[in-house]
Design a protein around this motif. Structure first.
Motif, PDB file in Angstrom:
ATOM      1  N   ILE A  89       0.861  -1.182   0.000  1.00 35.44           N
ATOM      2  CA  ILE A  89       0.000   0.000   0.000  1.00 35.44           C
ATOM      3  C   ILE A  89       0.901   1.238   0.000  1.00 35.44           C
ATOM      4  CG2 ILE A  89      -0.197   0.031   2.526  1.00 35.44           C
ATOM      5  CD1 ILE A  89      -3.010   1.188   2.197  1.00 35.44           C
ATOM      6  N   ASP A  90       0.471   2.302  -0.680  1.00 32.79           N
ATOM      7  CA  ASP A  90       1.238   3.545  -0.737  1.00 32.79           C
ATOM      8  C   ASP A  90       0.459   4.761  -0.261  1.00 32.79           C
ATOM      9  OD1 ASP A  90       4.044   4.014  -2.274  1.00 32.79           O
ATOM     10  OD2 ASP A  90       3.191   2.072  -2.799  1.00 32.79           O
ATOM     11  N   ASN A  91      -0.865   4.678  -0.232  1.00 35.07           N
ATOM     12  CA  ASN A  91      -1.652   5.880   0.021  1.00 35.07           C
ATOM     13  C   ASN A  91      -2.907   5.515   0.792  1.00 35.07           C
ATOM     14  OD1 ASN A  91      -2.516   8.569  -0.199  1.00 35.07           O
ATOM     15  ND2 ASN A  91      -3.539   8.226  -2.153  1.00 35.07           N
ATOM     16  N   ILE A  92      -3.200   6.259   1.846  1.00 31.86           N
ATOM     17  CA  ILE A  92      -4.465   6.111   2.556  1.00 31.86           C
ATOM     18  C   ILE A  92      -5.204   7.434   2.463  1.00 31.86           C
ATOM     19  CG2 ILE A  92      -3.574   6.731   4.856  1.00 31.86           C
ATOM     20  CD1 ILE A  92      -5.466   4.349   5.851  1.00 31.86           C
ATOM     21  N   VAL A  93      -6.524   7.345   2.308  1.00 30.68           N
ATOM     22  CA  VAL A  93      -7.319   8.501   1.911  1.00 30.68           C
ATOM     23  C   VAL A  93      -8.376   8.806   2.965  1.00 30.68           C
ATOM     24  CG1 VAL A  93      -8.738   9.493   0.080  1.00 30.68           C
ATOM     25  CG2 VAL A  93      -6.984   7.790  -0.485  1.00 30.68           C
ATOM     26  N   LEU A  94      -8.477  10.086   3.309  1.00 30.85           N
ATOM     27  CA  LEU A  94      -9.504  10.539   4.248  1.00 30.85           C
ATOM     28  C   LEU A  94     -10.591  11.263   3.470  1.00 30.85           C
ATOM     29  CD1 LEU A  94     -10.613  10.945   7.088  1.00 30.85           C
ATOM     30  CD2 LEU A  94      -9.103  12.933   7.335  1.00 30.85           C
ATOM     31  N   ASP A  95     -11.763  10.673   3.466  1.00 31.26           N
ATOM     32  CA  ASP A  95     -12.909  11.260   2.777  1.00 31.26           C
ATOM     33  C   ASP A  95     -13.513  12.380   3.620  1.00 31.26           C
ATOM     34  OD1 ASP A  95     -14.866  11.652   0.880  1.00 31.26           O
ATOM     35  OD2 ASP A  95     -15.657   9.620   0.939  1.00 31.26           O
ATOM     36  N   TRP A  96     -14.603  12.915   3.188  1.00 30.15           N
ATOM     37  CA  TRP A  96     -15.243  14.114   3.732  1.00 30.15           C
ATOM     38  C   TRP A  96     -15.645  13.978   5.209  1.00 30.15           C
ATOM     39  CZ3 TRP A  96     -20.808  14.447   4.594  1.00 30.15           C
ATOM     40  CH2 TRP A  96     -21.442  13.204   4.469  1.00 30.15           C
ATOM     41  N   SER A  97     -16.045  15.100   5.786  1.00 34.88           N
ATOM     42  CA  SER A  97     -16.610  15.188   7.137  1.00 34.88           C
ATOM     43  C   SER A  97     -15.604  14.908   8.242  1.00 34.88           C
ATOM     44  CB  SER A  97     -17.824  14.252   7.286  1.00 34.88           C
ATOM     45  OG  SER A  97     -18.658  14.703   8.333  1.00 34.88           O
ATOM     46  N   TYR A  98     -14.352  15.287   8.001  1.00 33.27           N
ATOM     47  CA  TYR A  98     -13.367  15.255   9.083  1.00 33.27           C
ATOM     48  C   TYR A  98     -13.444  16.536   9.908  1.00 33.27           C
ATOM     49  CZ  TYR A  98     -10.985  17.692   5.262  1.00 33.27           C
ATOM     50  OH  TYR A  98     -10.684  18.541   4.218  1.00 33.27           O
ATOM     51  N   TRP A  99     -14.239  17.496   9.452  1.00 35.75           N
ATOM     52  CA  TRP A  99     -14.464  18.757  10.160  1.00 35.75           C
ATOM     53  C   TRP A  99     -15.627  18.612  11.151  1.00 35.75           C
ATOM     54  CZ3 TRP A  99     -14.594  18.168   4.775  1.00 35.75           C
ATOM     55  CH2 TRP A  99     -15.857  17.876   4.241  1.00 35.75           C
ATOM     56  N   LYS A 100     -15.840  19.623  11.964  1.00 34.69           N
ATOM     57  CA  LYS A 100     -17.027  19.633  12.820  1.00 34.69           C
ATOM     58  C   LYS A 100     -18.268  19.705  11.948  1.00 34.69           C
ATOM     59  CE  LYS A 100     -14.784  21.823  16.803  1.00 34.69           C
ATOM     60  NZ  LYS A 100     -14.738  23.011  17.694  1.00 34.69           N
ATOM     61  N   GLN A 101     -19.350  19.079  12.414  1.00 37.62           N
ATOM     62  CA  GLN A 101     -20.518  18.909  11.561  1.00 37.62           C
ATOM     63  C   GLN A 101     -21.008  20.217  10.955  1.00 37.62           C
ATOM     64  OE1 GLN A 101     -23.888  16.200  12.597  1.00 37.62           O
ATOM     65  NE2 GLN A 101     -25.129  18.066  12.496  1.00 37.62           N
ATOM     66  N   ASP A 102     -20.989  21.297  11.701  1.00 41.36           N
ATOM     67  CA  ASP A 102     -21.550  22.558  11.218  1.00 41.36           C
ATOM     68  C   ASP A 102     -20.487  23.485  10.625  1.00 41.36           C
ATOM     69  OD1 ASP A 102     -20.257  23.150  13.561  1.00 41.36           O
ATOM     70  OD2 ASP A 102     -21.904  24.291  14.454  1.00 41.36           O
ATOM     71  N   GLU A 103     -19.302  22.928  10.254  1.00 38.40           N
ATOM     72  CA  GLU A 103     -18.217  23.770   9.775  1.00 38.40           C
ATOM     73  C   GLU A 103     -17.652  23.301   8.434  1.00 38.40           C
ATOM     74  OE1 GLU A 103     -15.207  24.348  12.721  1.00 38.40           O
ATOM     75  OE2 GLU A 103     -16.596  25.242  14.169  1.00 38.40           O
ATOM     76  N   TRP A 104     -18.534  22.837   7.542  1.00 38.63           N
ATOM     77  CA  TRP A 104     -18.080  22.439   6.216  1.00 38.63           C
ATOM     78  C   TRP A 104     -17.456  23.655   5.521  1.00 38.63           C
ATOM     79  CZ3 TRP A 104     -21.222  18.209   3.388  1.00 38.63           C
ATOM     80  CH2 TRP A 104     -20.496  17.719   2.297  1.00 38.63           C
ATOM     81  N   GLY A 105     -16.224  23.474   5.035  1.00 41.83           N
ATOM     82  CA  GLY A 105     -15.498  24.563   4.417  1.00 41.83           C
ATOM     83  C   GLY A 105     -14.465  25.198   5.327  1.00 41.83           C
TER      84      GLY A 105
ATOM     85  N   GLU B  89     -29.882  18.261  10.349  1.00 39.13           N
ATOM     86  CA  GLU B  89     -31.123  18.936   9.977  1.00 39.13           C
ATOM     87  C   GLU B  89     -30.965  19.726   8.687  1.00 39.13           C
ATOM     88  OE1 GLU B  89     -34.063  18.574  11.547  1.00 39.13           O
ATOM     89  OE2 GLU B  89     -32.996  17.064  12.721  1.00 39.13           O
ATOM     90  N   GLY B  90     -29.748  19.758   8.169  1.00 38.09           N
ATOM     91  CA  GLY B  90     -29.487  20.474   6.928  1.00 38.09           C
ATOM     92  C   GLY B  90     -28.880  21.836   7.175  1.00 38.09           C
ATOM     93  N   TYR B  91     -27.881  22.211   6.351  1.00 37.91           N
ATOM     94  CA  TYR B  91     -27.203  23.498   6.473  1.00 37.91           C
ATOM     95  C   TYR B  91     -27.247  24.222   5.129  1.00 37.91           C
ATOM     96  CZ  TYR B  91     -25.344  21.601  10.838  1.00 37.91           C
ATOM     97  OH  TYR B  91     -25.216  21.054  12.095  1.00 37.91           O
ATOM     98  N   VAL B  92     -27.322  25.538   5.183  1.00 43.67           N
ATOM     99  CA  VAL B  92     -27.308  26.366   3.986  1.00 43.67           C
ATOM    100  C   VAL B  92     -25.853  26.573   3.552  1.00 43.67           C
ATOM    101  CG1 VAL B  92     -27.889  28.625   3.001  1.00 43.67           C
ATOM    102  CG2 VAL B  92     -29.458  27.514   4.631  1.00 43.67           C
TER     103      VAL B  92
END
Length: 946
Positions: A431-447, A513-516
């Motif tokens: 193996i050479d690469n391990i990948v971290l997909d989305w949502s490693y941030w706090k739930q309400d802090e996308w971006g 509950e969904g975020y804008v």
């Protein structure tokens, strides 16, 4: 410069009896330029070209530009970065035809209409424009028709997943979706390509608008005209919710779901439409069905479609059926939505009119002017080289990226990542690469681009440990998406760098509950710079090696209608979303590539992006096939999708091995019994195929995708997956040499048979076999419990079974054995394959001992390429090559002189030579006794092979 006034030309033409009626276009003047011609024409109809310009880019590339306006725009292309014209060409004027001649092309331009035709130097017509018309094109802004014939086949155009290899006679919709990646570059088996320099939604081929189902005469189950019988029932066979007559099936987008019967529960639904259809035309009808959930379609009792796709991500399906005018034909559509929101629609194209059967077209919704590049070559490799000459070379990917990547949706904690990499190393699985997909941030802090400290307490330390302790690289998912109100949103919004419409609409996503949210405007150079700055500050500075760019269509609101998607990104910095709809992904990648190269100029950029566009290859970027389903029929569709993507000039492509999203039988709560064994076999067959795609990676939702979570060590699935993993690493000298050729010779790694075997119709439609480099014929298994498959062995000097070494003649179809553990692979006679030592990551040790398998029966050659693996010094000439040549006449192998140098290169190594011949089968065995062992010091050596 020469300018000829219209009055003189008209007088001259009339004296030669070449006069034009009042309804024809008339040339007003032309001007010879240093790099081409410009013609001014008085059009016969409004909307036709007033100005046509041809530019000679090189001996084999011609640009054609036209506009219905009085003058051409000087706007720079987003994708063509090498637009310098050539002065090495000749001009001829024989009064009614203007000619451009280069070393390889003769280009003729009608002085009356501006229509262009392209010929090779032997006088063979390659491509010709047809008279401008918009009658077949709907409401497109630019339409250009070309002539074709029955022998022609078309490929490329990005990644489309309807399972079609040759696009001749089909409509290809160049609109970005999750799982559809658009590249407006088509190649023909007549060895030319067209790069359509337009960024708006475009149609290729048969560009007629699809008709709604209601265009048929419809009959319900009782024989009443007007519609099909639609039964909105439930899977438990309880009383139907409603039964009614319907003349449309149109639940394609979120906005159309409001047409569902009031109170109907889709999550447990089963809808059946049945009755009869009657066409007013005889011939082959083409049906298009975007669909999610389970769908089956029978026409005249024939099952034409049986498919499943996850409810939230519909895929496109195309199928055809002969119908007879005036004849009522049975139809039945059965749909299980399999979700609270799911999507389906059905429309069709009637048979192509006779006068249109020898034509194809490009048609675009927007743009400043019509511009395309005609690219010719002796073969498709040269055509693709011409595309890259225009849009930029493809870099050599870092060597680690050519190894195995492990990913899942998703590692939720730092501990999960470290536990996974430790298990791979413990089991000695490369193996050479391990990948971290989305949502490693706090739930309400996308971006925010920041790790949630409660789950990732020390990301910098984690990455350092991956590098130092486990010799692994780390890729992270990055979206161009920002939640309203977070600091990064405020900063970008204050500077006017965000799209604002989704904020105004108060649309919420699917998290909690969904975020804008909204996306940044990647067309804005300041926005690209600021976006990179965020990645640099929060992620690159912590040691992140590579970028996974998700939702780059851009997918601001999934399953919105196309018109609504335009409003969500309108206006862009450059202009309307209509004009620039398709190019977001390449602009997004460009910003990150340029940002990282400025920050770390000698670290190769690596980007994986869900969408693609022309020129993407120039920005250190690859593409994967999106959020596909985990099924055998979806695996089957990946093969032509990837081959056409490669034929589009973009060399690096991959899929989610195992498929991203799975049916309930696999993950509720986990597969058992027959479902478990089917899941294991699906992954086994997908891993076998994935080993021989340019990039080799596993990813998907639950069940967990690591091989040790798929099956125990003593299971055939585990054994097969690990076997091919280790084979990939043994092949690293071969594979990395191919990546070198991608940059230095504009090579294509994953190769449709039409690229290497010009056998006409015999290979034109083959989309389930391919060459991996020059030597290996790959034949994936895409049916559950299949143990054989038909393989076509192209005409050549012959083929060898990779595993047994048995020789088989070419030019024939065979039934190939395909036991559970193995996929049929054949080696072309004349191939030389360098196998390296057994390793667990790509740079564990240098290839100081290489086993050369030489497959006799034809002359052969292979160039071993090496460089410094992770930097850009190869652009400065720091690399080395060793050329191996086999001569069949005297049965000799020459290991050529080492050429070039770079820091750390080997000056001595061992080559072990294993010949394989028709009379002596040699199984693939790395412990086999070589016929020759060569202590190589860089000087040429010639060996006689028995």
């Amino acid at each position: 410069m020469k300018v000829v006034k219209a009055s003189i030309l008209i007088l001259l033409w009339c004296s030669q009896l070449i006069c034009f009626s009042a309804g024809d276009p008339v040339l007003q003047s032309y001007e010879k330029l240093p790099d081409g011609l410009i013609l001014k024409i008085k059009p016969a109809e409004k909307g036709q070209a007033q100005v046509v310009k041809l530019r000679v880019i090189s001996d084999n590339i011609i640009q054609v530009v036209s506009t219905p306006q009085a003058s051409l725009s000087e706007e720079e292309s987003l994708i063509v970065i090498n637009n310098e014209g050539s002065t090495d060409w000749q001009f001829a004027d024989d009064k009614n035809t203007l000619e451009i001649n280069t070393k390889t092309l003769n280009v003729k331009v009608s002085a009356a209409t501006g229509q262009v035709s392209f010929y090779d130097k032997k006088g063979k017509k390659l491509l010709g424009e047809l008279k401008e018309t918009n009658t077949q094109g709907g409401n497109y802004k630019f339409v250009k028709y070309f002539s074709t014939d029955d022998s022609e086949a078309f490929y490329g155009l990005g990644q489309h997943q309807e399972g079609i290899m040759n696009y001749k006679g089909y409509q290809v919709d160049l609109t970005q979706y999750n799982s559809t990646a658009v590249v407006p570059f088509v190649v023909s088996n007549k060895s030319y390509g067209i790069l359509w320099d337009n960024y708006s939604i475009t149609k290729f081929g048969d560009i007629r608008p699809y008709k709604p189902l209601s265009s048929f005469q419809l009959y319900d189950n009782e024989g009443e005209k007007g519609g099909l019988t639609a039964t909105y029932g439930y899977q438990n066979n309880s009383k139907p919710h409603v039964v009614k007559s319907e003349n449309e099936i149109d639940y394609e987008f979120l906005s159309s779901l409001s047409n569902m019967p009031e109170g109907y529960d889709m999550s447990n639904g089963k809808i059946v439409w049945e009755g009869k259809i009657e066409s007013d035309q005889t011939g082959k009808h083409t049906f298009l069905m975007p669909a999610a959930g389970y769908v089956k379609i029978w026409i005249d009792g024939e099952l034409l479609l049986d498919k499943w796709r996850e409810a939230w991500n519909p895929g496109f399906n195309i199928f055809r059926k002969e119908l007879k005018a005036g004849t009522k034909t049975d139809i039945k559509i059965e749909w299980i939505p399999d979700g609270g929101q799911s999507f389906i629609a059905l429309r069709y194209l009637p048979p192509v009119a006779k006068e249109m059967s020898d034509k194809f077209a490009f048609a675009s919704e927007g743009g400043e002017q019509m511009s395309y590049y005609f690219v010719h070559g002796e073969d498709l490799d040269e055509v693709i080289s011409g595309y890259r000459q225009l849009t930029g070379s493809a870099q050599i990917m870092p060597k680690w990226a050519m190894g195995f990547w492990q990913s899942r949706e998703r590692y939720k904690t730092q501990e999960e990542i470290m536990t996974t990499i430790k298990e791979f190393r413990k089991r000695h699985i490369p193996i050479d690469n391990i990948v971290l997909d989305w949502s490693y941030w706090k739930q309400d802090e996308w971006g925010s681009q920041e790790f949630d400290a409660s789950r990732f307490p020390d990301p910098e330390g984690m990455i350092k440990s991956l590098h130092d302790d486990y010799n692994a690289h780390f890729m992270i998912s990055v979206w161009p998406k920002f939640y309203e109100g977070i600091d990064n949103y405020k900063m970008l919004n204050d500077k006017g760098l965000l799209y604002t419409q989704n904020i105004k609409n108060r649309e919420r996503d699917w998290i909690g509950e969904g975020y804008v949210s909204t996306f940044y405007d990647a067309y804005n150079p300041d926005a690209r710079q600021y976006f990179w700055g965020l990645l640099d500050k929060h992620l690159f500075s912590k040691g992140v090696d590579a970028w996974w760019l998700d939702a780059t269509e851009p997918d601001i609101l999934s399953n919105s209608s196309i018109e609504h998607r335009k409003t969500l990104m309108n206006p862009t910095f450059l202009g309307s979303a209509t004009d620039y709809f398709n190019a977001y992904s390449v602009m997004n990648a460009k910003g990150i590539y340029e940002g990282q190269r400025a920050e770390a100029p000698n670290q190769r950029v690596f980007i994986l992006t869900r969408s693609a566009f022309a020129g993407l290859q120039h920005y250190g970027a690859a593409t994967w096939s999106g959020d596909i389903s985990g099924r055998f029929d979806e695996l089957e569709r990946q093969i032509p999708a990837g081959l056409n993507f490669s034929l589009s000039g973009l060399p690096y492509w991959t899929t989610d091995i195992g498929g991203f999203f799975v049916e309930n039988k696999y993950d509720r709560p986990e597969p058992k019994g027959e479902a478990l064994e089917e899941w294991r076999e699906l992954n086994t067959r997908w891993y076998q195929y994935g080993t021989f795609t340019p990039l080799y990676r596993s990813h998907g939702q639950f069940p967990y995708r690591e091989v040790f979570n798929i099956a125990p060590e003593d299971h055939a699935a585990y054994k097969s997956i690990v076997y091919y993993n280790k084979l990939r690493y043994r092949l690293m000298p071969y594979i990395y040499s191919l990546t070198g050729q991608v940059y230095h010779q504009d090579y294509t790694i994953m190769r449709a048979l039409v690229m290497d075997f010009p056998e006409g119709k015999e290979v034109a439609e083959i989309g389930n076999q391919f060459m991996f480099g020059p030597a290996l014929l790959i034949n994936p298994i895409t049916e559950y419990k299949a143990t054989t498959r038909e393989v076509y062995l192209p005409k050549s000097a012959g083929w060898y079974d990779l595993y047994s070494g048995k020789f088989i003649k070419g030019g024939q179809h065979i039934s190939a054995d395909a036991p559970y553990e193995r996929m049929p692979i054949y080696v072309k006679a004349g191939s030389i394959i360098p196998f390296g030592p057994e390793i667990e990551y790509t740079t564990q040790k240098p290839a100081d001992e290489i086993t050369l398998y030489v497959y006799q029966g034809a002359d052969g050659e292979f160039e071993l390429y090496e460089d410094e693996n992770v930097n850009y010094n190869y652009e400065k000439g720091k690399f080395s090559t060793i050329t191996f040549k086999y001569n069949e006449a005297n049965k000799s192998l020459t290991i050529g002189e080492s050429k070039g140098q770079f820091e750390g290169m080997l000056t001595e190594r061992t080559f072990k030579v294993v010949p394989v011949s028709q009379s002596k089968a040699q199984p693939l065995n790395f412990n086999a006794q070589p016929q020759h062992t060569v202590k190589y010091t860089g000087k040429a050596v010639t060996l006689k092979l028995n």
